[in-house]
Write a protein that holds these residues in place. Sequence first.
Motif, PDB file in Angstrom:
ATOM      1  N   ILE A  34      47.469  32.763  37.676  1.00 28.56           N
ATOM      2  CA  ILE A  34      46.366  32.097  38.141  1.00 28.56           C
ATOM      3  C   ILE A  34      45.171  32.808  38.338  1.00 28.56           C
ATOM      4  CG2 ILE A  34      48.152  30.318  39.112  1.00 28.56           C
ATOM      5  CD1 ILE A  34      47.822  31.658  41.697  1.00 28.56           C
ATOM      6  N   SER A  35      44.899  34.246  37.896  1.00 30.13           N
ATOM      7  CA  SER A  35      43.762  35.046  37.990  1.00 30.13           C
ATOM      8  C   SER A  35      42.690  34.306  37.486  1.00 30.13           C
ATOM      9  CB  SER A  35      44.290  36.278  37.401  1.00 30.13           C
ATOM     10  OG  SER A  35      42.957  37.019  37.516  1.00 30.13           O
ATOM     11  N   PRO A  36      41.671  34.350  38.320  1.00 27.60           N
ATOM     12  CA  PRO A  36      40.257  33.898  37.911  1.00 27.60           C
ATOM     13  C   PRO A  36      39.817  34.803  36.748  1.00 27.60           C
ATOM     14  CG  PRO A  36      40.042  34.377  40.279  1.00 27.60           C
ATOM     15  CD  PRO A  36      41.376  35.052  39.723  1.00 27.60           C
ATOM     16  N   SER A  37      39.853  34.221  35.494  1.00 28.70           N
ATOM     17  CA  SER A  37      39.482  34.709  34.259  1.00 28.70           C
ATOM     18  C   SER A  37      38.374  34.323  33.451  1.00 28.70           C
ATOM     19  CB  SER A  37      40.726  34.677  33.308  1.00 28.70           C
ATOM     20  OG  SER A  37      41.308  33.444  33.208  1.00 28.70           O
ATOM     21  N   ARG A  38      37.642  33.309  33.888  1.00 29.02           N
ATOM     22  CA  ARG A  38      36.286  32.957  33.062  1.00 29.02           C
ATOM     23  C   ARG A  38      35.518  32.506  34.199  1.00 29.02           C
ATOM     24  NH1 ARG A  38      37.246  28.429  30.088  1.00 29.02           N
ATOM     25  NH2 ARG A  38      39.023  28.233  31.496  1.00 29.02           N
ATOM     26  N   VAL A  39      34.636  33.334  34.836  1.00 32.35           N
ATOM     27  CA  VAL A  39      33.564  32.916  35.956  1.00 32.35           C
ATOM     28  C   VAL A  39      32.163  32.363  35.202  1.00 32.35           C
ATOM     29  CG1 VAL A  39      32.472  33.760  37.850  1.00 32.35           C
ATOM     30  CG2 VAL A  39      34.569  34.717  37.323  1.00 32.35           C
ATOM     31  N   PHE A  40      32.030  31.170  35.707  1.00 32.78           N
ATOM     32  CA  PHE A  40      30.829  30.525  35.367  1.00 32.78           C
ATOM     33  C   PHE A  40      29.732  30.348  36.573  1.00 32.78           C
ATOM     34  CE2 PHE A  40      34.349  28.845  32.803  1.00 32.78           C
ATOM     35  CZ  PHE A  40      33.771  29.229  31.323  1.00 32.78           C
ATOM     36  N   VAL A  41      28.839  30.917  36.406  1.00 30.55           N
ATOM     37  CA  VAL A  41      27.736  31.044  37.526  1.00 30.55           C
ATOM     38  C   VAL A  41      26.495  30.282  37.400  1.00 30.55           C
ATOM     39  CG1 VAL A  41      26.583  32.617  39.209  1.00 30.55           C
ATOM     40  CG2 VAL A  41      28.683  33.280  38.046  1.00 30.55           C
ATOM     41  N   GLN A  42      26.296  29.262  38.154  1.00 29.77           N
ATOM     42  CA  GLN A  42      24.803  28.388  37.845  1.00 29.77           C
ATOM     43  C   GLN A  42      23.616  29.466  37.703  1.00 29.77           C
ATOM     44  OE1 GLN A  42      24.703  25.500  40.459  1.00 29.77           O
ATOM     45  NE2 GLN A  42      23.889  23.878  38.669  1.00 29.77           N
ATOM     46  N   GLU A  43      22.640  29.287  36.886  1.00 33.03           N
ATOM     47  CA  GLU A  43      21.826  30.166  36.453  1.00 33.03           C
ATOM     48  C   GLU A  43      20.908  30.715  37.546  1.00 33.03           C
ATOM     49  OE1 GLU A  43      21.142  27.920  32.150  1.00 33.03           O
ATOM     50  OE2 GLU A  43      19.946  27.266  33.690  1.00 33.03           O
ATOM     51  N   ALA A  44      20.628  30.029  38.318  1.00 35.26           N
ATOM     52  CA  ALA A  44      19.701  30.682  39.420  1.00 35.26           C
ATOM     53  C   ALA A  44      20.349  31.822  40.126  1.00 35.26           C
ATOM     54  CB  ALA A  44      19.229  29.600  40.397  1.00 35.26           C
ATOM     55  N   LEU A  45      21.730  31.801  40.341  1.00 38.25           N
ATOM     56  CA  LEU A  45      22.430  32.946  41.037  1.00 38.25           C
ATOM     57  C   LEU A  45      22.999  33.960  40.050  1.00 38.25           C
ATOM     58  CD1 LEU A  45      24.387  31.355  44.087  1.00 38.25           C
ATOM     59  CD2 LEU A  45      22.217  32.771  44.125  1.00 38.25           C
ATOM     60  N   TYR A  46      22.741  33.726  38.810  1.00 42.55           N
ATOM     61  CA  TYR A  46      23.738  34.353  38.045  1.00 42.55           C
ATOM     62  C   TYR A  46      23.481  36.040  37.813  1.00 42.55           C
ATOM     63  CZ  TYR A  46      25.503  36.208  33.314  1.00 42.55           C
ATOM     64  OH  TYR A  46      26.315  36.808  32.323  1.00 42.55           O
ATOM     65  N   GLU A  47      22.541  36.528  37.573  1.00 39.68           N
ATOM     66  CA  GLU A  47      22.111  38.023  37.801  1.00 39.68           C
ATOM     67  C   GLU A  47      22.602  38.498  39.089  1.00 39.68           C
ATOM     68  OE1 GLU A  47      21.577  39.718  35.233  1.00 39.68           O
ATOM     69  OE2 GLU A  47      21.202  38.460  33.997  1.00 39.68           O
ATOM     70  N   ALA A  48      22.232  38.032  40.059  1.00 43.46           N
ATOM     71  CA  ALA A  48      22.598  38.264  41.498  1.00 43.46           C
ATOM     72  C   ALA A  48      24.233  38.377  41.804  1.00 43.46           C
ATOM     73  CB  ALA A  48      22.025  37.582  42.573  1.00 43.46           C
ATOM     74  N   PHE A  49      24.862  37.492  41.104  1.00 46.16           N
ATOM     75  CA  PHE A  49      26.475  37.466  41.258  1.00 46.16           C
ATOM     76  C   PHE A  49      26.984  38.576  40.376  1.00 46.16           C
ATOM     77  CE2 PHE A  49      30.560  35.745  40.720  1.00 46.16           C
ATOM     78  CZ  PHE A  49      31.149  35.494  41.887  1.00 46.16           C
ATOM     79  N   VAL A  50      26.382  38.705  39.105  1.00 45.21           N
ATOM     80  CA  VAL A  50      26.888  39.540  38.370  1.00 45.21           C
ATOM     81  C   VAL A  50      26.708  41.112  39.122  1.00 45.21           C
ATOM     82  CG1 VAL A  50      26.584  41.163  36.190  1.00 45.21           C
ATOM     83  CG2 VAL A  50      26.700  38.391  36.136  1.00 45.21           C
ATOM     84  N   ASP A  51      25.729  41.348  39.692  1.00 44.74           N
ATOM     85  CA  ASP A  51      25.431  42.597  40.332  1.00 44.74           C
ATOM     86  C   ASP A  51      26.650  42.654  41.563  1.00 44.74           C
ATOM     87  OD1 ASP A  51      23.458  43.233  38.638  1.00 44.74           O
ATOM     88  OD2 ASP A  51      21.863  42.680  40.098  1.00 44.74           O
ATOM     89  N   ALA A  52      26.745  41.619  42.025  1.00 44.46           N
ATOM     90  CA  ALA A  52      27.594  41.855  43.174  1.00 44.46           C
ATOM     91  C   ALA A  52      29.374  42.143  42.698  1.00 44.46           C
ATOM     92  CB  ALA A  52      27.617  40.284  44.148  1.00 44.46           C
ATOM     93  N   VAL A  53      29.507  41.344  41.674  1.00 42.75           N
ATOM     94  CA  VAL A  53      30.898  41.577  41.015  1.00 42.75           C
ATOM     95  C   VAL A  53      31.227  43.021  40.526  1.00 42.75           C
ATOM     96  CG1 VAL A  53      32.403  40.940  39.363  1.00 42.75           C
ATOM     97  CG2 VAL A  53      31.395  39.125  40.716  1.00 42.75           C
ATOM     98  N   VAL A  54      30.038  43.597  39.853  1.00 45.34           N
ATOM     99  CA  VAL A  54      30.119  44.632  39.373  1.00 45.34           C
ATOM    100  C   VAL A  54      30.376  46.002  40.358  1.00 45.34           C
ATOM    101  CG1 VAL A  54      28.860  46.706  37.918  1.00 45.34           C
ATOM    102  CG2 VAL A  54      28.911  44.304  37.000  1.00 45.34           C
ATOM    103  N   ASP A  55      29.395  45.596  41.429  1.00 51.32           N
ATOM    104  CA  ASP A  55      29.534  46.671  42.436  1.00 51.32           C
ATOM    105  C   ASP A  55      30.898  46.758  43.128  1.00 51.32           C
ATOM    106  OD1 ASP A  55      28.185  48.218  44.667  1.00 51.32           O
ATOM    107  OD2 ASP A  55      28.935  46.612  45.903  1.00 51.32           O
ATOM    108  N   ARG A  56      31.467  45.531  43.243  1.00 52.43           N
ATOM    109  CA  ARG A  56      32.755  45.384  44.063  1.00 52.43           C
ATOM    110  C   ARG A  56      33.870  45.937  43.077  1.00 52.43           C
ATOM    111  NH1 ARG A  56      29.165  42.447  46.650  1.00 52.43           N
ATOM    112  NH2 ARG A  56      29.344  41.533  48.499  1.00 52.43           N
ATOM    113  N   ALA A  57      33.684  45.537  41.852  1.00 54.78           N
ATOM    114  CA  ALA A  57      34.935  46.124  40.641  1.00 54.78           C
ATOM    115  C   ALA A  57      34.947  47.650  40.679  1.00 54.78           C
ATOM    116  CB  ALA A  57      34.549  45.494  39.595  1.00 54.78           C
ATOM    117  N   GLY A  58      33.923  48.011  40.957  1.00 53.10           N
ATOM    118  CA  GLY A  58      34.009  49.759  41.176  1.00 53.10           C
ATOM    119  C   GLY A  58      34.849  50.332  42.209  1.00 53.10           C
ATOM    120  N   GLN A  59      35.100  49.568  43.274  1.00 54.81           N
ATOM    121  CA  GLN A  59      35.731  49.996  44.468  1.00 54.81           C
ATOM    122  C   GLN A  59      37.005  49.676  44.413  1.00 54.81           C
ATOM    123  OE1 GLN A  59      33.436  48.861  47.886  1.00 54.81           O
ATOM    124  NE2 GLN A  59      31.374  48.467  46.530  1.00 54.81           N
ATOM    125  N   VAL A  60      37.587  49.031  43.352  1.00 51.90           N
ATOM    126  CA  VAL A  60      39.087  48.521  43.412  1.00 51.90           C
ATOM    127  C   VAL A  60      39.872  49.339  43.413  1.00 51.90           C
ATOM    128  CG1 VAL A  60      40.482  47.149  42.197  1.00 51.90           C
ATOM    129  CG2 VAL A  60      38.380  46.301  42.408  1.00 51.90           C
TER     130      VAL A  60
END
Length: 464
Positions: free
Chosen positions: A283-309
């Motif tokens: 049930i892992s989230p495996s395809r994330v669809f982000v509404q366009e106005a938040l897309y770049e900000a959300f990608v940056d947030a996810v990339v930042d957090r993924a590096g700390q896993v």
Amino acid sequence: MSVLFINGEWRPASDGATIDVLDPATEQVIAQVASASAQDLDDVLAAAASGFHVWRSTPPAERAEVLDRAGRLLLDRIESIAATLTEEQGKPLDESRAEVRQSAEYFSWFAGEAVRAYGRLLPTAPGRRSWVERRPVGPVAAFTAWNFPASLPARKLAPAVAFGCSIVMCPAIEAPRTAAALVQALDDAGVPPGVVNLITGDPPRVSEHLIGSSTIAKITLTGSVPVGRTLVGLSATHLQSLTLELGGHAPVLVFDDLTQEQLGRAADALVRAKFRNAGQVCISPSRVFVQEALYEAFVDAVVDRAGQVELSPLANARRRDGVAALVSSSGAKIRCGGVRPDGPGFFYPPTVLTDIPPDSAVLRDEPFGPILPVLPFSTLEDGLQQANNVPYGLAGYVFTASAERADAAVAGLDVGMIGVNEVALASAASPFGGVGLSGYGREGGTESLEAYTVATAVTTKGAP
């Protein structure tokens, strides 16, 4: 401990055959377990048949007491079982402890359900009585995957024992000793010989032998689509009932009404859910669809957090190589990860992908690893179209501050389980399962009564 438990006894394979168990963090052999022979499989079928005869006639309150004791034993043994789980499966020790606690929850919750397997009384004409009662389906053959070697067996053992079935548990050969610890707890709790059995061995040979016998009345599988199709074909001879949970490719819809603070919390939740157990979660989230106005900000947030896993290994070399092949063939932009580290162990780093071609295999095939594709969407209709554009339908997720949008997204997602601003979906009280290629039937919750019992209708009247 030999990992064959037949008719209340631990024993080696009759021919002495064994299977190596590897530590996925070091690739070293950590144990050898028995590989069942044809004689062993015949013996376990006979044991399950005799165990069912005894257990189906055991009062539900006694079944409940056994399950409750077994659940408490799991909690008493949590440190040793969690250590075994981590050693043979690879997930961090905290995740292993949580999984053992969840397994104990299944045992204790179904202890309560054992005495609530209600039927119903039907209205009839005077002088007649008519009712429906639930009877145990019969001996069960249960097959589980390696990603959750405690909770997946527990999700099958608990309802089978609660509702009066005997069971032959067939854990994944990559991580069998954890399932053996659950069976040991049930044995120590007082389950009679033959009610709970455990077999390890060559998976095709084991499944063909068990399902080819008319003794087995019920098949339950948590595994892959190809294995599910194979078991469906094998069941055609004796027409056993099946419950199949075959994985998914869970979509996430992130809407643009989130504040910056809410966006951060959503990114935290998704990264935590995506990369736990190295992404080896159906049930892992495996395809994330982000509404366009938040897309770049959300990608940056996810990339930042993924590096700390915290990095944990994949279960085997096959899975690691499959993940690497999906990334290298994706045609996507790799925002982090994407390079296998040097050294021993089946490791692959948390990987975030963007700019993904619509025909990329990573959007079609379940990654079952630490890969997170992130894509933009415009309208709700566009997001739902992309989310539902796979043949799987196990789980889906929605992040929004709008109740109206949440309701519309929930109504439009073609999946069996949905989380709204929440990623924790599995519990003993909740039905687990999906639609489409994710399989059919449910385990967990009161819906398990349907999976492990049959409805018998009885009508009586006075003497003829």
